[in-house]
Design an enzyme around this catalytic site. Structure first.
Site, mmCIF file in Angstrom:
data_model
loop_
_atom_site.group_PDB
_atom_site.id
_atom_site.type_symbol
_atom_site.label_atom_id
_atom_site.label_comp_id
_atom_site.label_asym_id
_atom_site.label_seq_id
_atom_site.Cartn_x
_atom_site.Cartn_y
_atom_site.Cartn_z
ATOM 1 N N ASP A 94 0.789 -1.244 0.000
ATOM 2 C CA ASP A 94 0.000 0.000 0.000
ATOM 3 C C ASP A 94 0.818 1.291 0.000
ATOM 4 O O ASP A 94 0.271 2.362 0.283
ATOM 5 C CB ASP A 94 -0.931 0.018 1.223
ATOM 6 C CG ASP A 94 -2.052 -1.003 1.104
ATOM 7 O OD1 ASP A 94 -2.652 -1.090 0.015
ATOM 8 O OD2 ASP A 94 -2.329 -1.716 2.092
ATOM 9 N N ASP A 155 -5.392 -4.050 -7.233
ATOM 10 C CA ASP A 155 -5.246 -2.717 -6.630
ATOM 11 C C ASP A 155 -3.797 -2.216 -6.679
ATOM 12 O O ASP A 155 -3.536 -1.008 -6.685
ATOM 13 C CB ASP A 155 -5.683 -2.716 -5.146
ATOM 14 C CG ASP A 155 -6.925 -3.533 -4.839
ATOM 15 O OD1 ASP A 155 -7.225 -4.472 -5.592
ATOM 16 O OD2 ASP A 155 -7.584 -3.263 -3.829
#
Ligand code: GLY
Length: 376
Positions: A94, A155
């Site tokens: 992330d 993602d």
């Protein structure tokens, strides 16, 4: 010349942006941790910031840009500094979500070397996760769950721009190579021939070979989880711009075309395109991410149809998900869904929905700031 309808719609966009700015400035004053998702009418916050802390900081920078306020920049800067220690985290994919809207955006605005060094460190931590045989970056840590070993998610394509940016900043070709290779792998393994996407791809940790295609937050293995599709749209558009790759841009267009075809004339998408029923939750965050990604794609490709689609979705989200009477209520965009299969954060405001919605509004109404919004 602008006709009166256009003037009215622009006023609507401006009003939504002002509401978002007021809300995030109030939150910056009253919250002691990073907001994530609403529950029972207020934000759940965390000091650690989970994977979403960068979005709140990013909203504060947007507020400072629109208001032209040094004071707001100082507030954003102080929140960004709280994230610095996370740049050493090697347990997650992330790093782009955490550091692009917060620290790279802050560096672009204020030019502070601490932000630059932190974002480069974040990219280096991310690059350590690269599986060179398989060409992928696993999303999460097997220490959290052994099933995460070898698990890649679509993602991640949104997190590659920080690698490409850091590669350019430092002339470290390895960072650039990791960013490019990982984008190629996601393109080859997650994008189906019809332009829809697989959310997850599992790999054998030894050989790096694909063992399974499935989903984590979607309806089932063959479904098209809406937010994953939105991340892919925006992520490939960014990678296409930063690498100059026609193939990446073509993939972004293919993914965008699929998203728009399944969205039809609506603005508020279902949580999964294969669970598109009236009694199923919606995901406004997917709509906001797709809208900001479509504006990026319109700019990169020169195809005004994508820009028009992005603007149409933003206007539609204002009609369906913004309540101008809820001035004091935390959260800007209603009707987001974090994770429907686990019944987590369903029909709530979500910080990344708010962030990408505000980002799209800034692109539409203050395009002079576009180039400082992220990695280039
Ligand atoms: N990247 C995690 C999510 O979109 O839920």
């Amino acid at each position: 010349m602008l006709n009166s309808k256009m003037v009215e719609l622009n006023q609507r966009l401006d009003a939504a942006l002002e509401l978002g700015i007021d809300k995030c400035l109030r939150d910056a004053d009253r919250l002691d941790g990073f907001p994530h998702v609403t529950r029972n009418g207020d934000w759940l916050v965390s000091e650690h910031g989970r994977w979403t802390a960068g979005f709140f900081v990013g909203m504060l920078w947007l507020a400072g840009l629109v208001r032209g306020s040094e004071e707001i920049f100082e507030t954003a800067d102080a929140w960004a500094a709280r994230l610095y220690s996370r740049s050493f985290d090697r347990t997650t994919h992330d790093m782009g979500f955490l550091f692009e809207p917060s620290v790279v955006r802050g560096y672009n605005i204020l030019g502070r070397t601490g932000h630059r060094a932190t974002a480069i460190q974040a990219a280096r931590s991310l690059a350590t996760r690269f599986h060179s045989k398989g060409g992928y970056i696993p999303a999460w840590s097997p220490e959290e769950d052994p099933c995460y070993l070898g698990l890649a998610i679509v993602d991640t394509v949104m997190n590659l721009s920080i690698l490409l940016w850091a590669g350019r900043q430092t002339s470290d070709d390895e960072l650039t190579t990791v960013g490019r290779r990982c984008a190629e792998t996601i393109r080859a393994q997650h994008v189906r021939p019809d332009g829809s996407t697989y959310h997850t791809v599992n790999h054998d940790n030894e050989s790096g070979a694909v063992t399974e295609r499935n989903t984590h937050q979607g309806a089932h293995s063959e479904s098209c989880w809406t937010r994953g599709q939105a991340w892919a749209l925006y992520g490939f558009a960014k990678v296409g711009r930063m690498t100059g790759s026609e193939d990446m841009l073509a993939t972004a267009q293919q993914v965008a075309d699929h998203f728009l075809e399944r969205l039809g004339d609506r603005a508020l998408p279902p949580w999964d395109f294969d669970r598109d029923f009236d009694d199923e939750p919606r995901d406004s965050a997917a709509g906001a991410i797709a809208a900001s990604g479509l504006l990026e794609l319109g700019r990169n490709s020169g195809e005004s149809a994508y820009t028009d689609a992005g603007r149409r979705i933003v206007l539609g989200l204002i009609e369906t998900c913004v309540d101008f009477a809820r001035i004091e209520t935390p959260g800007l965009l209603m009707h987001g869904t974090v994770d429907y299969p686990r019944n987590s954060g369903v029909d709530e405001s979500i910080i990344y929905g708010d962030h990408y919605f505000m980002e799209a509004l800034v692109k539409l109404r203050h395009p002079q700031h576009w180039d400082v919004l992220g990695c280039s």
